[in-house]
Write a protein that holds these residues in place. Sequence first.
Motif, PDB file in Angstrom:
ATOM      1  N   PHE A  29       1.030  -1.210  -0.056  1.00  0.00           N
ATOM      2  CA  PHE A  29       0.262  -0.294   0.272  1.00  0.00           C
ATOM      3  C   PHE A  29       1.313   1.134   0.326  1.00  0.00           C
ATOM      4  O   PHE A  29       1.404   0.881   1.405  1.00  0.00           O
ATOM      5  N   ALA A  30       0.982   2.032  -0.776  1.00  0.00           N
ATOM      6  CA  ALA A  30       1.753   3.445  -1.104  1.00  0.00           C
ATOM      7  C   ALA A  30       1.187   4.462  -1.222  1.00  0.00           C
ATOM      8  O   ALA A  30       0.162   4.556  -2.037  1.00  0.00           O
ATOM      9  N   HIS A  31       1.487   5.560  -0.570  1.00  0.00           N
ATOM     10  CA  HIS A  31       0.935   6.384  -0.279  1.00  0.00           C
ATOM     11  C   HIS A  31       1.890   8.112  -0.638  1.00  0.00           C
ATOM     12  O   HIS A  31       3.259   7.520  -0.448  1.00  0.00           O
ATOM     13  N   VAL A  32       1.969   8.811  -0.590  1.00  0.00           N
ATOM     14  CA  VAL A  32       2.552  10.146  -0.314  1.00  0.00           C
ATOM     15  C   VAL A  32       3.051  11.306   1.034  1.00  0.00           C
ATOM     16  O   VAL A  32       3.578  11.582   0.561  1.00  0.00           O
ATOM     17  N   ASP A  33       1.548  10.951   1.923  1.00  0.00           N
ATOM     18  CA  ASP A  33       1.523  10.868   2.669  1.00  0.00           C
ATOM     19  C   ASP A  33       2.478  11.171   3.891  1.00  0.00           C
ATOM     20  O   ASP A  33       3.127  10.021   3.753  1.00  0.00           O
ATOM     21  N   PRO A  34       2.283  12.216   4.989  1.00  0.00           N
ATOM     22  CA  PRO A  34       2.760  11.488   6.196  1.00  0.00           C
ATOM     23  C   PRO A  34       2.205   9.878   6.821  1.00  0.00           C
ATOM     24  O   PRO A  34       1.574   9.407   6.317  1.00  0.00           O
ATOM     25  N   ALA A  66       4.461   8.393   2.630  1.00  0.00           N
ATOM     26  CA  ALA A  66       5.373   9.693   2.738  1.00  0.00           C
ATOM     27  C   ALA A  66       6.301   9.615   0.816  1.00  0.00           C
ATOM     28  O   ALA A  66       8.083   9.864   1.340  1.00  0.00           O
ATOM     29  N   GLY A  67       5.462   9.057   0.182  1.00  0.00           N
ATOM     30  CA  GLY A  67       6.510   9.540  -1.747  1.00  0.00           C
ATOM     31  C   GLY A  67       7.456   7.728  -1.113  1.00  0.00           C
ATOM     32  O   GLY A  67       8.758   7.947  -2.031  1.00  0.00           O
ATOM     33  N   ALA A  68       7.359   6.573  -0.482  1.00  0.00           N
ATOM     34  CA  ALA A  68       9.172   5.998  -0.675  1.00  0.00           C
ATOM     35  C   ALA A  68       9.185   4.956  -1.460  1.00  0.00           C
ATOM     36  O   ALA A  68      10.433   4.498  -1.926  1.00  0.00           O
ATOM     37  N   ILE A  75       3.057   6.003  -8.490  1.00  0.00           N
ATOM     38  CA  ILE A  75       2.758   4.985  -7.859  1.00  0.00           C
ATOM     39  C   ILE A  75       1.318   4.584  -8.269  1.00  0.00           C
ATOM     40  O   ILE A  75       1.257   3.371  -8.215  1.00  0.00           O
ATOM     41  N   VAL A  76       0.982   5.654  -9.608  1.00  0.00           N
ATOM     42  CA  VAL A  76       0.242   5.028 -10.628  1.00  0.00           C
ATOM     43  C   VAL A  76       0.603   3.788 -11.282  1.00  0.00           C
ATOM     44  O   VAL A  76      -0.466   2.554 -11.717  1.00  0.00           O
ATOM     45  N   MET A  88      -2.936   5.294  -3.050  1.00  0.00           N
ATOM     46  CA  MET A  88      -4.341   6.103  -2.440  1.00  0.00           C
ATOM     47  C   MET A  88      -3.404   7.466  -3.113  1.00  0.00           C
ATOM     48  O   MET A  88      -2.380   8.076  -2.770  1.00  0.00           O
ATOM     49  N   VAL A  89      -4.218   8.201  -4.286  1.00  0.00           N
ATOM     50  CA  VAL A  89      -4.054   9.506  -4.571  1.00  0.00           C
ATOM     51  C   VAL A  89      -4.701  10.373  -4.514  1.00  0.00           C
ATOM     52  O   VAL A  89      -5.621  10.072  -5.495  1.00  0.00           O
ATOM     53  N   SER A  90      -3.613  11.458  -5.155  1.00  0.00           N
ATOM     54  CA  SER A  90      -5.340  12.466  -5.806  1.00  0.00           C
ATOM     55  C   SER A  90      -5.064  13.274  -6.947  1.00  0.00           C
ATOM     56  O   SER A  90      -5.999  12.589  -7.621  1.00  0.00           O
ATOM     57  N   GLY A  91      -4.281  14.270  -7.063  1.00  0.00           N
ATOM     58  CA  GLY A  91      -4.097  14.414  -8.614  1.00  0.00           C
ATOM     59  C   GLY A  91      -3.895  13.890  -9.463  1.00  0.00           C
ATOM     60  O   GLY A  91      -4.497  14.516 -10.759  1.00  0.00           O
ATOM     61  N   ALA A  92      -3.064  13.296  -9.377  1.00  0.00           N
ATOM     62  CA  ALA A  92      -2.364  12.165 -10.384  1.00  0.00           C
ATOM     63  C   ALA A  92      -3.507  11.808 -11.211  1.00  0.00           C
ATOM     64  O   ALA A  92      -3.437  10.991 -12.164  1.00  0.00           O
ATOM     65  N   MET A  93      -4.965  10.873 -10.604  1.00  0.00           N
ATOM     66  CA  MET A  93      -5.593   9.839 -10.774  1.00  0.00           C
ATOM     67  C   MET A  93      -6.381  10.493 -11.984  1.00  0.00           C
ATOM     68  O   MET A  93      -6.427  10.251 -13.454  1.00  0.00           O
TER      69      MET A  93
END
Length: 335
Positions: A29-34, A66-68, A75-76, A88-93
């Motif tokens: 499970f990857a995301h860019v937030d803390p 955190a963008g690891a 991620i997409v 889990m992404v926002s603007g990239a979708m």
Amino acid sequence: MRDTFLKFTAAGLVALMGTAASAEVTLRFAHVDPDDWQSSKKGAAAHMFKQIVEGESDMKVEIFPAGALGNEDEIVSQVQEGLVQVGMVSGAMSKVCKPAAVLDIPYTFSDATVAWKVLDGPFGDELAEACEAKTGMKTLAYGETGFRNFTNNTRPIKTPADMEGLKFRVQPIPLYLEMVKGLGGEPTPIAWTELPNALATGVVDGQENPVGVIYNNGLHKLQKYMTLDGHVYAVDFMVMSSEFYDMLTPEQQAVIDRAAVIAGNFGRGIQEWNTANGVNAVQAEGMEVYVPTADELAQFREAAQPAVKEWLAGDLGADAAWIEKLDAAVADATN
């Protein structure tokens, strides 16, 4: 770590985690937030998802925060290629599924509950199906990045007239450029990493972001005024490769479906808390916060929406009907 991770092929990862029918399934499970679930909506969603999946099945969840594993665009791509099982992404979708961009039309949602009704109803289901057809990714749930608001260092903003002549940092996205121009401001694309210095040196007068982002990154210390106009409601998409999802057993799919919806709602709750807490915190530290009246918000809407919708209709082309679909869904959710 990221470079090593990306050397694996999708086939190699499947071999490592075993077949979906076995008890050896590991979901990355990857995301860019803390990672902190109390301050991060994506972090909260990831940890809730992990707790439910591991508590109700033999599947395991490894969280990469955190963008690891890269930025949202990466991620997409990794989800599509099978290198990451959940992203889990926002603007990239909207970059890979253009109809998702309609959610960024300014002043569409009057509050979060209206947005939730739209996303969790027929419109959200139809959008998920359209995006799956375009991307090969299944939208498991919708989360919340939050309402974006204007801040500046010159004067209180109560109506679009107050934005005249002010320079606002925006993301390098045409929709945001059209929005600020429609409101009478001067949009200035600046990278996120350069924003604090741009505010401190007066390169721009203001910026726009969710309250939690403004407070947690100390931007309120560089700005005197905040207007809670909520011009854009930003959405998080929890996605999984359709191919991978179809490999799972019905029982595993049921656990993931349930975990995703609860996790998305948990992230929404954390974001709402961060917003409320952030407003109180910035006021306590001396920032002046203004809440527009219904009439004033109508002025913002009438100034911003026409130009944005015109630009977006041209960009969407054959998918422009999604603008009217969203308007209809919002009307149903509001009435």
